[in-house]
Design a protein around this motif. Structure first.
Motif, PDB file in Angstrom:
ATOM      1  N   LEU A 179       0.623  -1.163  -0.024  1.00 19.21           N
ATOM      2  CA  LEU A 179      -0.266  -0.051   0.518  1.00 19.21           C
ATOM      3  C   LEU A 179       0.437   1.435  -0.168  1.00 19.21           C
ATOM      4  O   LEU A 179       0.055   2.382   0.189  1.00 19.21           O
ATOM      5  CB  LEU A 179      -0.603  -0.115   1.160  1.00 19.21           C
ATOM      6  CG  LEU A 179      -2.197  -0.928   0.794  1.00 19.21           C
ATOM      7  CD1 LEU A 179      -3.054  -1.357   2.536  1.00 19.21           C
ATOM      8  CD2 LEU A 179      -2.925  -0.767  -0.553  1.00 19.21           C
ATOM      9  N   TRP A 189      -5.938  -3.927   0.246  1.00 23.65           N
ATOM     10  CA  TRP A 189      -7.181  -3.360   1.250  1.00 23.65           C
ATOM     11  C   TRP A 189      -8.150  -4.411   1.520  1.00 23.65           C
ATOM     12  O   TRP A 189      -8.337  -4.849   2.632  1.00 23.65           O
ATOM     13  CB  TRP A 189      -8.007  -2.174   0.462  1.00 23.65           C
ATOM     14  CG  TRP A 189      -7.236  -0.617   0.829  1.00 23.65           C
ATOM     15  CD1 TRP A 189      -6.438   0.258  -0.101  1.00 23.65           C
ATOM     16  CD2 TRP A 189      -6.938   0.003   2.195  1.00 23.65           C
ATOM     17  NE1 TRP A 189      -5.750   0.977   0.699  1.00 23.65           N
ATOM     18  CE2 TRP A 189      -6.486   1.137   1.360  1.00 23.65           C
ATOM     19  CE3 TRP A 189      -6.853  -0.119   3.099  1.00 23.65           C
ATOM     20  CZ2 TRP A 189      -5.815   1.762   2.388  1.00 23.65           C
ATOM     21  CZ3 TRP A 189      -6.803   0.645   3.899  1.00 23.65           C
ATOM     22  CH2 TRP A 189      -6.283   1.737   3.789  1.00 23.65           C
ATOM     23  N   ARG A 192      -5.701  -6.419   3.091  1.00 30.34           N
ATOM     24  CA  ARG A 192      -5.485  -6.662   4.862  1.00 30.34           C
ATOM     25  C   ARG A 192      -6.757  -6.441   5.980  1.00 30.34           C
ATOM     26  O   ARG A 192      -6.396  -7.152   6.644  1.00 30.34           O
ATOM     27  CB  ARG A 192      -5.492  -4.678   4.427  1.00 30.34           C
ATOM     28  CG  ARG A 192      -4.843  -4.616   5.913  1.00 30.34           C
ATOM     29  CD  ARG A 192      -4.332  -2.704   5.474  1.00 30.34           C
ATOM     30  NE  ARG A 192      -4.066  -2.587   6.957  1.00 30.34           N
ATOM     31  CZ  ARG A 192      -2.941  -2.447   7.224  1.00 30.34           C
ATOM     32  NH1 ARG A 192      -1.745  -2.472   5.988  1.00 30.34           N
ATOM     33  NH2 ARG A 192      -2.238  -1.718   8.374  1.00 30.34           N
ATOM     34  N   ARG A 193      -7.798  -6.688   5.466  1.00 33.86           N
ATOM     35  CA  ARG A 193      -9.187  -6.413   5.995  1.00 33.86           C
ATOM     36  C   ARG A 193      -9.003  -8.681   6.350  1.00 33.86           C
ATOM     37  O   ARG A 193      -9.644  -8.643   7.254  1.00 33.86           O
ATOM     38  CB  ARG A 193     -10.168  -6.440   5.578  1.00 33.86           C
ATOM     39  CG  ARG A 193     -10.968  -4.633   5.472  1.00 33.86           C
ATOM     40  CD  ARG A 193     -12.066  -4.222   4.362  1.00 33.86           C
ATOM     41  NE  ARG A 193     -12.462  -4.451   3.351  1.00 33.86           N
ATOM     42  CZ  ARG A 193     -11.751  -4.204   2.753  1.00 33.86           C
ATOM     43  NH1 ARG A 193     -10.811  -2.487   2.805  1.00 33.86           N
ATOM     44  NH2 ARG A 193     -11.650  -3.672   0.800  1.00 33.86           N
ATOM     45  N   THR A 215      -5.716   3.995   8.831  1.00 35.27           N
ATOM     46  CA  THR A 215      -6.890   4.816   7.490  1.00 35.27           C
ATOM     47  C   THR A 215      -6.435   6.140   8.473  1.00 35.27           C
ATOM     48  O   THR A 215      -6.724   6.703   6.937  1.00 35.27           O
ATOM     49  CB  THR A 215      -8.143   4.243   8.129  1.00 35.27           C
ATOM     50  OG1 THR A 215      -8.516   4.904   9.709  1.00 35.27           O
ATOM     51  CG2 THR A 215      -8.654   2.784   7.723  1.00 35.27           C
ATOM     52  N   SER A 227     -10.668   3.260  -0.947  1.00 40.95           N
ATOM     53  CA  SER A 227     -10.659   2.023   0.057  1.00 40.95           C
ATOM     54  C   SER A 227     -10.423   2.471   1.271  1.00 40.95           C
ATOM     55  O   SER A 227     -10.647   1.653   2.461  1.00 40.95           O
ATOM     56  CB  SER A 227     -10.009   1.506  -0.641  1.00 40.95           C
ATOM     57  OG  SER A 227     -10.079   0.520  -1.901  1.00 40.95           O
ATOM     58  N   ALA A 228     -10.307   3.138   1.511  1.00 42.73           N
ATOM     59  CA  ALA A 228      -8.998   3.897   2.729  1.00 42.73           C
ATOM     60  C   ALA A 228     -10.501   4.845   3.661  1.00 42.73           C
ATOM     61  O   ALA A 228     -10.221   4.308   5.048  1.00 42.73           O
ATOM     62  CB  ALA A 228      -8.503   4.855   3.036  1.00 42.73           C
ATOM     63  N   ASN A 231     -12.747   1.748   4.265  1.00 41.62           N
ATOM     64  CA  ASN A 231     -12.119   0.929   5.573  1.00 41.62           C
ATOM     65  C   ASN A 231     -12.294   1.800   7.175  1.00 41.62           C
ATOM     66  O   ASN A 231     -12.987   1.368   7.842  1.00 41.62           O
ATOM     67  CB  ASN A 231     -11.094   0.779   5.869  1.00 41.62           C
ATOM     68  CG  ASN A 231     -10.292  -0.596   5.502  1.00 41.62           C
ATOM     69  OD1 ASN A 231     -11.308  -1.558   5.836  1.00 41.62           O
ATOM     70  ND2 ASN A 231      -8.643  -1.375   6.475  1.00 41.62           N
TER      71      ASN A 231
END
Length: 390
Positions: A179, A189, A192-193, A215, A227-228, A231
């Protein structure tokens, strides 16, 4: 195809090729077809040898989008895992004599693994390392990310919890580096989740605070990051629930988020990702019944439930005024007009259909502007005009 200005494949291509370049390309195509035929023949013949595994490596290095080969590679790995577990090396080696006699046994004992688990762990490490240069070259290839996820899922299934947790922690560090290279890579992303979710399950603790801080760091680095922001929106209600936030603390957090996104919108009102997050925040202004005061409503909403009409109306009026100010210097930004119309419509609904709460002439002007800026959605705007009685 490029996404966010970042190509799916690194490097450049040109349509102007010399005769020598074309001949070289034809040789490469012939070599690729020969390798592909060799691998397919091995698959058809159910060849699960190491030679087949190495052949899949060579083929996937040339074409990482070949999902059928990834599937067969997993069959090969699963075969090795099964044979290791069935080999009888299932006991942890503890005696000093065995440790001195066998380096592998010593390493396994130190790690708290059986010999079979040690071999499986080593094979996983090798395959994860094989994927690194592929990820660097093809950062948006689904199949590479999928294969990493499968390997880590197998680590969770076959290795001790501590070892599996260390593996997932390594993945979290890797995806953070990915990232840095492309902060808007939605593959990274998403991975990552799922990585964070697995770490939380294995370690029995929440990473919501850490991920929320992450974030913040990412949106401060680059505001235009769908995406940030997404999230962040997913984490916020959970974070407040875990903090056991009071009604006042929830309101303070909500106000802080509104201030954050409003500053971002004044910086760049043309950025759609910012409007999505603002829209998400405003969507939480749902007037709830008193029966929703506890339970799921508090886990899924930022503000405490129930939210009164007065509170919702006050926030809508505040945001409409703030957004209207953004028009100064950004008269050609359709997102501003869309937000003004959407929030004005909600304000009317909360005011029992009153058309006096927002001047109809203003709304008509906003609608005319958005129709000029976005003529391809003329039907949508005509429907909106009917619903707003304009």
């Amino acid at each position: 195809m490029a996404s966010h200005g970042v190509p799916r494949v690194s490097g450049t291509a040109t349509s102007d090729k010399s005769v020598a370049a074309k001949e070289k390309e034809q040789r490469q195509i012939a070599e690729y077809k020969g390798l592909e035929k060799d691998v397919i023949d091995r698959i058809t013949g159910k060849d699960v040898s190491n030679d087949t595994f190495q052949a899949t490596s060579r083929l996937l290095q040339q074409n990482p989008e070949y999902h059928t080969i990834w599937n067969y590679r997993r069959i090969l790995l699963q075969d090795v895992f099964s044979r290791e577990l069935a080999s009888g090396n299932s006991a942890v080696i503890n005696t000093q004599a065995d440790e001195a006699h066998n380096g592998d046994a010593q390493a396994a004992s130190k790690a708290g693994l059986t010999l079979a688990q040690q071999e499986i762990s080593l094979l996983m490490s090798e395959d994860l390392a094989f994927l690194i240069p592929l990820l660097e070259q093809y950062p948006k290839c689904y199949w590479i990310w999928n294969h990493r996820a499968w390997l880590l899922a197998k680590a969770t299934e076959l290795l001790p919890t501590r070892t599996a947790s260390q593996r997932w922690r390594g993945e979290l560090a890797l995806v953070s580096k990915m990232l840095v290279l492309d902060s808007r890579n939605f593959h990274a992303w998403s991975y990552r989740r799922s990585t964070v979710e697995q770490i939380e399950l294995l370690e029995g603790k929440s990473l919501a605070e850490d991920e929320f801080a992450y974030t913040t760091k990412m949106v401060n680095t680059n505001l235009s990051n769908f995406s940030a922001w997404h999230n962040r929106g997913q984490l916020l209600p959970r974070l407040l629930h875990e903090r056991q936030a009071t009604d006042e603390e929830r309101k303070t957090t909500f106000d802080a988020e509104l201030e954050l996104i409003t500053r971002a919108l004044y910086t760049d009102p043309y950025d759609q990702s910012l409007w999505f997050y603002h829209q998400y925040l405003m969507s939480t202004l749902v007037v709830s019944s008193s029966s929703d005061a506890n339970g799921d409503a508090r886990r899924t909403n930022i503000l405490a439930a129930p939210i009164s009409h007065v509170t919702s109306i006050a926030y809508l009026e505040q945001e409409i005024a703030s957004i209207e100010d953004m028009l100064d210097g950004a008269e050609d930004c359709k997102y501003i007009y869309q937000a003004l119309l959407e929030y004005s419509q909600r304000l009317q609904e909360l005011a029992d259909g009153s058309t006096d709460i927002v001047e109809p002439s203003k709304m008509a002007t906003w609608l005319d502007e958005v129709r000029k800026l976005d003529p391809l959605r003329e039907g949508r705007w005509l429907d909106l005009a009917v619903s707003l009685k304009l």
